[in-house]
Design an enzyme around this catalytic site. Structure first.
Site, PDB file in Angstrom:
ATOM      1  N   THR A 101      31.331 108.583  52.017  1.00 38.25           N
ATOM      2  CA  THR A 101      32.180 107.767  51.142  1.00 38.25           C
ATOM      3  C   THR A 101      32.112 108.349  49.744  1.00 38.25           C
ATOM      4  O   THR A 101      31.037 108.802  49.324  1.00 38.25           O
ATOM      5  CB  THR A 101      31.735 106.286  51.096  1.00 38.25           C
ATOM      6  OG1 THR A 101      32.328 105.658  49.947  1.00 38.25           O
ATOM      7  CG2 THR A 101      30.227 106.103  50.981  1.00 38.25           C
ATOM      8  N   ASP A 145      27.543 104.589  47.192  1.00 31.97           N
ATOM      9  CA  ASP A 145      26.852 103.305  47.043  1.00 31.97           C
ATOM     10  C   ASP A 145      26.054 102.919  48.294  1.00 31.97           C
ATOM     11  O   ASP A 145      25.990 101.746  48.655  1.00 31.97           O
ATOM     12  CB  ASP A 145      27.880 102.204  46.718  1.00 31.97           C
ATOM     13  CG  ASP A 145      28.945 102.087  47.800  1.00 31.97           C
ATOM     14  OD1 ASP A 145      29.075 103.013  48.624  1.00 31.97           O
ATOM     15  OD2 ASP A 145      29.660 101.074  47.827  1.00 31.97           O
ATOM     16  N   ARG A 159      40.348 100.780  58.904  1.00 34.35           N
ATOM     17  CA  ARG A 159      39.409  99.653  58.820  1.00 34.35           C
ATOM     18  C   ARG A 159      39.866  98.676  59.907  1.00 34.35           C
ATOM     19  O   ARG A 159      40.988  98.188  59.858  1.00 34.35           O
ATOM     20  CB  ARG A 159      39.470  99.026  57.425  1.00 34.35           C
ATOM     21  CG  ARG A 159      39.005 100.000  56.338  1.00 34.35           C
ATOM     22  CD  ARG A 159      38.779  99.347  54.998  1.00 34.35           C
ATOM     23  NE  ARG A 159      38.042 100.227  54.116  1.00 34.35           N
ATOM     24  CZ  ARG A 159      38.582 100.994  53.162  1.00 34.35           C
ATOM     25  NH1 ARG A 159      39.878 100.960  52.943  1.00 34.35           N
ATOM     26  NH2 ARG A 159      37.833 101.779  52.423  1.00 34.35           N
ATOM     27  N   GLY A 207      37.213 104.299  54.269  1.00 37.28           N
ATOM     28  CA  GLY A 207      37.942 105.245  53.409  1.00 37.28           C
ATOM     29  C   GLY A 207      37.558 106.675  53.738  1.00 37.28           C
ATOM     30  O   GLY A 207      36.380 106.984  53.885  1.00 37.28           O
ATOM     31  N   ARG A 225      34.899 101.017  44.143  1.00 38.06           N
ATOM     32  CA  ARG A 225      34.841  99.616  44.596  1.00 38.06           C
ATOM     33  C   ARG A 225      34.026  98.820  43.590  1.00 38.06           C
ATOM     34  O   ARG A 225      34.312  98.904  42.396  1.00 38.06           O
ATOM     35  CB  ARG A 225      34.237  99.546  45.997  1.00 38.06           C
ATOM     36  CG  ARG A 225      34.795  98.413  46.816  1.00 38.06           C
ATOM     37  CD  ARG A 225      34.203  98.412  48.195  1.00 38.06           C
ATOM     38  NE  ARG A 225      34.818  99.395  49.056  1.00 38.06           N
ATOM     39  CZ  ARG A 225      35.951  99.199  49.714  1.00 38.06           C
ATOM     40  NH1 ARG A 225      36.572  98.057  49.622  1.00 38.06           N
ATOM     41  NH2 ARG A 225      36.440 100.117  50.492  1.00 38.06           N
ATOM     42  N   ASP A 248      29.450 101.536  53.939  1.00 38.15           N
ATOM     43  CA  ASP A 248      28.682 100.346  54.337  1.00 38.15           C
ATOM     44  C   ASP A 248      29.376  99.520  55.421  1.00 38.15           C
ATOM     45  O   ASP A 248      28.725  98.988  56.318  1.00 38.15           O
ATOM     46  CB  ASP A 248      28.292  99.489  53.118  1.00 38.15           C
ATOM     47  CG  ASP A 248      29.482  99.110  52.258  1.00 38.15           C
ATOM     48  OD1 ASP A 248      30.588  99.615  52.513  1.00 38.15           O
ATOM     49  OD2 ASP A 248      29.308  98.304  51.336  1.00 38.15           O
ATOM     50  N   ASP A 257      32.094 106.725  47.161  1.00 41.72           N
ATOM     51  CA  ASP A 257      31.472 105.762  46.240  1.00 41.72           C
ATOM     52  C   ASP A 257      29.982 106.011  45.974  1.00 41.72           C
ATOM     53  O   ASP A 257      29.450 105.540  44.964  1.00 41.72           O
ATOM     54  CB  ASP A 257      31.625 104.336  46.789  1.00 41.72           C
ATOM     55  CG  ASP A 257      33.083 103.932  46.943  1.00 41.72           C
ATOM     56  OD1 ASP A 257      33.943 104.589  46.337  1.00 41.72           O
ATOM     57  OD2 ASP A 257      33.358 102.960  47.666  1.00 41.72           O
TER      58      ASP A 257
HETATM   59  O1  F6P Z   1      35.331 103.103  49.522  1.00 43.29           O
HETATM   60  C1  F6P Z   1      36.126 104.156  49.092  1.00 43.29           C
HETATM   61  C2  F6P Z   1      37.264 103.649  48.224  1.00 43.29           C
HETATM   62  O2  F6P Z   1      38.026 104.756  47.818  1.00 43.29           O
HETATM   63  C3  F6P Z   1      36.849 102.800  47.023  1.00 43.29           C
HETATM   64  O3  F6P Z   1      36.406 103.569  45.940  1.00 43.29           O
HETATM   65  C4  F6P Z   1      38.117 102.040  46.773  1.00 43.29           C
HETATM   66  O4  F6P Z   1      37.850 100.817  46.117  1.00 43.29           O
HETATM   67  C5  F6P Z   1      38.644 101.798  48.156  1.00 43.29           C
HETATM   68  O5  F6P Z   1      38.093 102.794  48.981  1.00 43.29           O
HETATM   69  C6  F6P Z   1      40.140 101.841  48.274  1.00 43.29           C
HETATM   70  O6  F6P Z   1      40.473 101.541  49.584  1.00 43.29           O
HETATM   71  P1  F6P Z   1      41.925 101.783  50.207  1.00 43.29           P
HETATM   72  O7  F6P Z   1      42.128 103.257  50.397  1.00 43.29           O
HETATM   73  O8  F6P Z   1      41.891 101.050  51.487  1.00 43.29           O
HETATM   74  O9  F6P Z   1      42.902 101.241  49.220  1.00 43.29           O
END
Ligand code: F6P
Length: 321
Positions: free
Chosen positions: A126, A130, A72, A11, A172, A103, A128
């Site tokens: 990120t 985390d 990804r 992300g 997440r 991660d 998050d």
């Molecule tokens: O890891 C960053 C994040 O924004 C999370 O908070 C969220 O769950 C996820 O990515 C969403 O991913 P995507 O943009 O692939 O929907």
């Protein structure tokens, strides 16, 4: 070391551009060639890249997202995909790789470094927050500010209509964003995956608040791994407390926009120090900020170990709300 490559993966996060800029300019000053790999690991598998010069990273420090683009990449999860990437980096003459991400990015970087002889450093980027091994990740501060700003706005309607608002934030399956947005926005309740509690308990506390004269309430909920969680919570609250409610899912709004000064600073610092790290022979590590000091830690731990949220802060919120 003659040349390095940098990529952003997973992300996107505000401040990644400041970091790419810092990596590029520091490396150039040190006499290295810099390649920007596009679309994360997918760019290594499919050979998408460009050479970065000083001007390539001009005027990006204030921009959200990532100029290198991100993705990804499923192929990178296989040894065959990583072997393609290693071959490509060797062809380019790259002798150091910097991966900016979360991660998943570090997991990919770790396996790559176990299989191939190219030094790697991970930089935590990120929203998050985390990631084990750093107090803060690039993008987190911006996401918090966006969340708090949204709550300030929502509160006007919550107050005027004496309503309950359930605000779902990203993160997440961790509660860092929810906890700090909740505290910063003065939320009555904060629900995070790290703490198990029944909705009856939450409703009881809201009910007690109403008895003391509160006419509106805001519950901040971490998205967790359950889709539509905020809807379930709001419905249940209505059944228990009878309060009229509205739901706001902040979603990707938290990931966009101009990075805060804190994220630009963090991105710049970690980017520059990561290049120094590679030049000083570091590899298979993540660079982070711990107690305001640069710290290199195990790349393996960065995705294997779980960083803990501050449960005391969650408790404190019950005194404050
Ligand atoms: O890891 C960053 C994040 O924004 C999370 O908070 C969220 O769950 C996820 O990515 C969403 O991913 P995507 O943009 O692939 O929907």
């Amino acid at each position: 070391m003659k040349s390095i490559a940098v990529l952003t993966s997973g992300g996107d996060a505000p401040g990644m551009n400041a970091c790419v800029r810092a990596v590029t300019r520091t490396a150039l000053v040190k006499g290295l060639k810099v390649f920007g790999i596009e679309r994360g690991y997918s760019g290594l598998v499919y050979k998408e890249y460009r050479e970065l010069q000083r001007q390539s990273v001009s005027n990006i420090i204030q921009r959200g997202g990532t100029i290198l683009k991100s993705s990804r990449c499923d192929e990178w999860k296989t040894p065959q995909g990583r072997a393609k990437g290693a071959k490509f980096l060797k062809e380019l003459g790259v002798d150091g790789l910097i991966g900016i991400g979360g991660d998943g990015t570090f997991r990919g970087l770790y396996f790559f470094s176990q299989e191939h002889d190219i030094p790697v450093i991970g930089i935590p980027g990120t929203i998050d927050n985390d990631i084990y091994g750093t107090d803060f990740t690039i993008g987190y501060d911006t996401a918090l500010n966006i969340g708090v700003d949204a709550i300030d706005k929502i509160r006007d309607t919550a107050d005027s209509h004496e309503r309950l608002f359930v605000v779902e934030v990203m993160g997440r399956n961790s509660g860092f964003i929810a906890l700090n947005v909740g505290i910063g926005g003065g939320a009555e309740e904060i629900i995070i995956p790290e703490k198990e509690e029944t909705l009856e308990e939450v409703a009881e506390r809201l009910f007690q608040g109403r008895k003391k004269g509160k006419s509106s309430s805001i519950i901040v909920v971490a998205e967790g791994d359950e889709e539509g969680k905020s809807f379930t919570i709001a419905n249940k609250m209505k059944r228990i407390s009878g309060m009229d409610y509205r739901i706001v899912v902040l979603g990707h709004i938290q990931r966009g926009g101009s990075p805060t000064a804190a994220d630009r600073n963090l991105g710049s610092l970690l980017g520059a120090e990561a290049v120094f790290g590679l030049l000083n022979g570091k590899s298979n590590v993540m660079i982070g900020l711990v107690n305001n000091q640069i710290k290199f830690s195990s790349l393996e731990e960065s995705w294997k170990k779980r960083k803990k949220v501050d449960m005391n802060l969650l408790k404190i919120n019950q005194f404050l709300s």
